[in-house]
Scaffold this motif. Structure first.
Motif, short mmCIF file in Angstrom:
data_model
loop_
_atom_site.label_atom_id
_atom_site.label_comp_id
_atom_site.label_asym_id
_atom_site.label_seq_id
_atom_site.Cartn_x
_atom_site.Cartn_y
_atom_site.Cartn_z
N GLY A 18 0.82 -1.21 0.00
CA GLY A 18 0.00 0.00 0.00
C GLY A 18 0.86 1.26 0.00
N VAL A 19 1.88 1.29 0.86
CA VAL A 19 2.76 2.47 0.94
C VAL A 19 3.46 2.67 -0.40
N ILE A 20 3.93 1.59 -0.99
CA ILE A 20 4.69 1.70 -2.24
C ILE A 20 3.76 2.09 -3.40
N ARG A 21 2.59 1.44 -3.49
CA ARG A 21 1.69 1.80 -4.61
C ARG A 21 1.27 3.26 -4.52
N ALA A 22 1.03 3.76 -3.28
CA ALA A 22 0.58 5.14 -3.13
C ALA A 22 1.69 6.13 -3.47
N THR A 23 2.92 5.83 -3.07
CA THR A 23 3.98 6.85 -3.13
C THR A 23 5.11 6.54 -4.11
N ASN A 24 5.32 5.24 -4.38
CA ASN A 24 6.48 4.77 -5.15
C ASN A 24 7.80 5.17 -4.50
N VAL A 25 7.84 5.29 -3.16
CA VAL A 25 9.12 5.63 -2.50
C VAL A 25 10.01 4.40 -2.39
N LEU A 26 11.31 4.65 -2.36
CA LEU A 26 12.28 3.57 -2.10
C LEU A 26 12.29 3.29 -0.60
N ILE A 27 12.21 2.03 -0.24
CA ILE A 27 12.23 1.68 1.18
C ILE A 27 13.68 1.58 1.69
N ALA A 28 14.58 1.10 0.83
CA ALA A 28 15.97 0.89 1.24
C ALA A 28 16.57 2.19 1.76
N GLY A 29 17.22 2.08 2.92
CA GLY A 29 17.92 3.24 3.48
C GLY A 29 17.04 4.18 4.28
N LYS A 30 15.71 3.98 4.24
CA LYS A 30 14.82 4.88 4.98
C LYS A 30 14.76 4.47 6.47
N THR A 31 14.46 5.44 7.32
CA THR A 31 14.16 5.11 8.72
C THR A 31 12.65 4.91 8.81
N PHE A 32 12.28 3.69 9.18
CA PHE A 32 10.89 3.23 9.08
C PHE A 32 10.39 2.95 10.50
N ILE A 33 9.40 3.70 10.93
CA ILE A 33 8.88 3.55 12.30
C ILE A 33 7.66 2.63 12.27
N VAL A 34 7.71 1.57 13.08
CA VAL A 34 6.57 0.66 13.22
C VAL A 34 5.99 0.87 14.62
N ALA A 35 4.77 1.35 14.71
CA ALA A 35 4.14 1.56 16.02
C ALA A 35 3.31 0.33 16.36
N GLY A 36 3.74 -0.40 17.41
CA GLY A 36 3.04 -1.62 17.82
C GLY A 36 3.81 -2.83 17.30
N TYR A 37 4.26 -3.69 18.23
CA TYR A 37 5.00 -4.89 17.81
C TYR A 37 4.20 -6.13 18.18
N GLY A 38 2.92 -6.11 17.76
CA GLY A 38 2.08 -7.30 17.88
C GLY A 38 2.26 -8.13 16.62
N TRP A 39 1.23 -8.91 16.28
CA TRP A 39 1.35 -9.79 15.11
C TRP A 39 1.58 -9.00 13.84
N CYS A 40 0.81 -7.93 13.66
CA CYS A 40 0.97 -7.12 12.44
C CYS A 40 2.31 -6.40 12.45
N GLY A 41 2.66 -5.83 13.59
CA GLY A 41 3.91 -5.07 13.68
C GLY A 41 5.13 -5.92 13.40
N LYS A 42 5.12 -7.16 13.91
CA LYS A 42 6.27 -8.06 13.67
C LYS A 42 6.46 -8.31 12.17
N GLY A 43 5.34 -8.57 11.51
CA GLY A 43 5.42 -8.84 10.07
C GLY A 43 5.88 -7.63 9.29
#
Ligand SMILES: NC(=O)c1ccc[n+]([C@@H]2O[C@H](COP(=O)([O-])OP(=O)(O)OC[C@H]3O[C@@H](n4cnc5c(N)ncnc54)[C@H](O)[C@@H]3O)[C@@H](O)[C@H]2O)c1
Length: 423
Positions: free
Chosen positions: A201-226
């Protein structure tokens, strides 16, 4: 646009053929559902049962509902989120499969709630929720319809939390299976499904490169772990925010940095919330974010990013691309919000791949059958899917994926069942 309450309410009938093609494509990736569907068609375990689904209107959901219809049920569907509907699927279900659907992608909140009331008009005996919206209505303004209901199922973590709260107050009025709590659901759908589809979803909406980015995941439950696992796999530097010490510790040992959101906010390029909580990204975080930070939510409700606060800090906002809005802050920075803070994986992409929904919806189908078979002996409480059904789904999926089990010898069974053996 069709508006008849008996025929459904969808965006465009002409999309039906396209919807059929995509539903059939998803079916190819759903081998467990295929087996259940064949048995349902033969045995008709849901003959004459009225089923109301409040689920994301996707190709996978269509396959579940078609199986229920082939089992003999009279099925109707409404969306469980105003942005998650695939209009071609809604058209195909209504026009080609005889499943009236009340859902239009991008519908406003009033229409969304009207659609919920519309499908309750046929007095369902079974409800299938994703977020407990039908249950909530049936326990408030539509409670005169409760006498018809014999059971229900719930697909997601947030819905199960709402049901447990209702049950704890002694107010739950019919038995509900928490499908989310089946191991073959949350171990796989929440983790691998949300992990992949949220990035999609993030990529289709923005087409941003994920590599090298600082990516914040809020919540480390089942979804957050994945999500953390998949973002790291694409080369992001992942930071996790958590309120639960055990899950925070898991995140540390999985190799991520863990800190409060206001600290993470200074460093993040992309933020995704998956907590099921509210105001997880709040005013204090907006105040210190880098200009151009991208925010998205993949938790159930659009409450995780405090958008009213962001709006009050902003001079205005504009759409840059579909599902991408830029908020211009009074201090000159800008912050990007995807899919209006609603589920990004369903708003900007297609939701989870069929291969993983195969298990979640096999659980749903078996839960529905179990509820009907056992209706007379069940109480108004939240049930877990029986272990034998959960294990059966795992066994069928393992087989379909080409894996096979080791079988214990009688000696091993005896050893594991005894206390006498030791050093
Ligand atoms: N996008 C999808 O398709 C999809 C799929 C499955 C579940 N969900 C939804 O995602 C959400 C999370 O589901 P889950 O199964 O991972 O739940 P979970 O209970 O396993 O995990 C949620 C985590 O968030 C943490 N948390 C709560 N408040 C927090 C806060 N303020 N800051 C940081 N962490 C906080 C909790 O401690 C917990 O560890 C739910 O709303 C669920 O319904 C979405």
């Amino acid at each position: 646009m069709t508006t008849s309450a008996t025929e459904g309410h969808i965006a465009d009938h002409k999309l039906a053929q396209h919807g059929v093609q995509r539903i059939e494509w998803a079916a190819r990736e759903m081998p467990v559902m295929r087996q259940i569907r064949e048995r349902f068609k033969r045995d008709r375990p849901m003959e004459g049962i009225r089923v109301a689904g409040c689920l994301h209107v996707t190709t996978e959901t269509a396959n579940l509902l078609i199986a229920l219809k082939e089992a003999g049920a009279d099925v109707r569907l409404t969306a469980s989120n105003p942005l998650s509907t695939q209009d071609d699927v809604a058209a195909a279900l209504t026009v080609e499969y005889g499943i009236p659907t009340y859902a239009i992608k991008g519908e406003d909140n009033d229409t969304y709630h009207q659609h919920l009331r519309d499908i309750l008009q046929f007095n369902p005996q079974l409800t299938m929720d994703d977020g407990a919206d039908l249950v909530a209505l049936l326990h408030t303004t539509e409670s005169d319809r409760l006498e018809h209901v014999v059971g229900g199922t719930e697909e997601t973590t947030t819905g199960v939390i709402r049901l447990r709260a209702l049950s704890a107050e002694g107010k739950l009025r019919y038995p509900i299976v928490a499908v989310n709590d089946a191991d073959t659901k949350h171990f796989f759908d929440n983790r691998y499904g949300t992990g992949q589809s949220t990035l999609d979803g993030v990529i289709r909406a923005t087409n941003v490169l994920i590599a090298g980015k600082t990516f914040i995941v809020a919540g480390y439950g089942w979804c957050g772990k994945g999500l953390a696992m998949r973002a790291a796999g694409m080369g992001a530097h992942v930071i996790v925010t958590e309120v639960n010490p055990i899950r925070a510790l898991e995140a540390v040992m999985d190799g991520y940095r863990v800190m409060p959101m206001v600290e993470a906010a200074r460093q993040g390029d992309i933020f995704v919330t998956v907590t099921g909580d509210m105001n997880v990204i709040d005013t204090g975080a907006f105040q210190v974010m880098k200009s151009g930070a991208i925010l998205a939510n993949s938790g159930h409700f659009d409450s995780e990013i405090n958008l009213p606060s962001l709006t009050s800090m902003s001079e205005g906002k504009k759409e840059l691309r579909p599902f991408v809005e830029e908020y211009r802050l009074q201090d000159g920075r800008n912050i990007i919000v995807l899919t209006e803070g609603r589920l990004v994986n369903l708003g900007a992409a297609e939701g989870h791949p069929a291969d993983v929904m195969d298990m979640s919806f096999a659980d749903q189908a078996l839960a529905a059958e179990w509820l009907i078979e056992n209706a007379e002996n069940l109480h108004s409480q939240v049930y877990k899917l029986p272990d034998e059904l959960d294990n059966e789904v795992a066994r069928l999926k393992l087989e379909a994926m080409g894996g096979s089990l080791e079988v214990m010898t009688p000696e091993q069974v005896g050893y594991l069942g005894s206390w006498e053996h030791g050093t």
